[in-house]
Design an enzyme around this catalytic site. Structure first.
Site, mmCIF file in Angstrom:
data_model
loop_
_atom_site.group_PDB
_atom_site.id
_atom_site.type_symbol
_atom_site.label_atom_id
_atom_site.label_comp_id
_atom_site.label_asym_id
_atom_site.label_seq_id
_atom_site.Cartn_x
_atom_site.Cartn_y
_atom_site.Cartn_z
ATOM 1 C CE LYS A 187 -2.351 -0.592 3.781
ATOM 2 N NZ LYS A 187 -1.989 -1.905 4.325
ATOM 3 N NE ARG A 222 -4.918 -0.317 10.439
ATOM 4 C CZ ARG A 222 -3.771 0.103 9.878
ATOM 5 N NH1 ARG A 222 -3.719 1.233 9.242
ATOM 6 N NH2 ARG A 222 -2.700 -0.631 9.949
ATOM 7 N NE ARG A 278 6.612 -3.167 7.210
ATOM 8 C CZ ARG A 278 5.306 -2.943 7.300
ATOM 9 N NH1 ARG A 278 4.682 -2.344 6.308
ATOM 10 N NH2 ARG A 278 4.619 -3.330 8.349
ATOM 11 N NE ARG A 310 5.802 -0.422 11.091
ATOM 12 C CZ ARG A 310 4.666 -0.348 10.406
ATOM 13 N NH1 ARG A 310 4.667 0.116 9.170
ATOM 14 N NH2 ARG A 310 3.540 -0.721 10.944
ATOM 15 N NE ARG A 362 1.139 -4.133 11.919
ATOM 16 C CZ ARG A 362 2.462 -4.311 11.802
ATOM 17 N NH1 ARG A 362 3.193 -4.560 12.857
ATOM 18 N NH2 ARG A 362 3.028 -4.235 10.636
HETATM 19 P P1 AMP Z 1 0.348 1.137 9.497
HETATM 20 O O1 AMP Z 1 1.601 1.912 9.268
HETATM 21 O O2 AMP Z 1 -0.785 1.557 8.608
HETATM 22 O O3 AMP Z 1 0.583 -0.344 9.455
HETATM 23 O O4 AMP Z 1 -0.132 1.473 10.975
HETATM 24 C C1 AMP Z 1 0.668 1.137 12.083
HETATM 25 C C2 AMP Z 1 -0.187 1.101 13.340
HETATM 26 O O5 AMP Z 1 -0.738 2.405 13.565
HETATM 27 C C3 AMP Z 1 -1.378 0.161 13.291
HETATM 28 O O6 AMP Z 1 -1.046 -1.181 13.630
HETATM 29 C C4 AMP Z 1 -2.291 0.799 14.332
HETATM 30 O O7 AMP Z 1 -1.862 0.504 15.637
HETATM 31 C C5 AMP Z 1 -2.059 2.273 14.094
HETATM 32 N N1 AMP Z 1 -3.007 2.797 13.078
HETATM 33 C C6 AMP Z 1 -2.733 3.234 11.821
HETATM 34 N N2 AMP Z 1 -3.852 3.608 11.186
HETATM 35 C C7 AMP Z 1 -4.872 3.404 12.062
HETATM 36 C C8 AMP Z 1 -6.272 3.565 11.998
HETATM 37 N N3 AMP Z 1 -6.884 4.003 10.886
HETATM 38 N N4 AMP Z 1 -6.996 3.273 13.109
HETATM 39 C C9 AMP Z 1 -6.415 2.843 14.232
HETATM 40 N N5 AMP Z 1 -5.102 2.626 14.356
HETATM 41 C C10 AMP Z 1 -4.331 2.904 13.278
#
Ligand code: AMP
Length: 186
Positions: free
Chosen positions: A13, A88, A127, A133, A144
């Protein structure tokens, strides 16, 4: 152009969002990136978000919806944007609907990327080695993927019913995937 980019972790993405951002000259807005920036800078939001992120859980909607609302109201978002990692869950879909209604800016399309579970796990592992991370522990990755399957994947149906969903194969050469998406979106 106002787009959502959706799909499981590791499907690409972020990569495709960056290319679409360049192609259309619109910002790619990642809620995960916004949280990580706040964590790095030890803001109040960052300290709160970290409690959830490191466990692979969703940050509470209240906090997440507010950052999206504020971000979409910024000047550089006037001509469009790509939202990566939001919405989400079902309540975030409702919140986004309300934000876009208020701004008078409907969505143009939802780009969904798809890949097999094994491919995703392999990419996540790679990654994790490269980026390091803090939420790339095996437990957080598993959580996740679980949250995605239970709360986020069902949202694709909502957008399919609205006639906005366009699904693409997330496996293959990055440039070719990009070209396919752009050809479809116009
Ligand atoms: P990502 O980089 O999109 O994988 O997001 C990393 C983490 O940020 C996720 O595992 C969530 O803990 C938090 N996060 C990101 N976007 C959201 C969202 N729309 N709603 C809630 N938590 C989020």
């Amino acid at each position: 152009m106002r787009l959502l980019i959706m799909g499981p972790q590791g499907v690409g993405k972020g990569t495709q969002a960056a290319l679409l951002s360049k192609h259309y000259g619109i910002p790619a807005i990642s809620t995960g990136d916004i949280f990580r920036y706040n964590i790095k800078n030890k803001t109040e939001l960052g300290v709160e978000a970290l409690k959830y992120i490191d466990k692979g859980e969703l940050v509470p909607d209240e906090l997440t919806n507010k950052i999206v609302k504020d971000r979409l109201a910024m000047d550089d978002a006037k001509n469009g944007w790509i939202l990566d990692g939001y919405p989400r869950n079902a309540s975030q879909v409702e919140a986004l609907d309300a934000i876009l209604n208020e701004l008078g800016t409907p969505l143009d399309a939802v780009v969904a990327l798809d890949a097999d579970h094994d491919v995703l796990m392999e990419r996540m592992k790679k990654r994790a080695e490269i980026e390091g991370r803090s939420d790339d522990t095996p437990e957080a990755i598993a959580k996740r993927l679980d949250v995605y399957a239970k709360e986020t994947a069902p949202l694709l149906d909502i957008y399919r019913q609205r006639g906005l969903l366009k699904t693409f194969d997330g496996v293959g050469a990055v440039d070719e995937i990009q070209a396919t998406i752009v050809a479809e979106l116009g």
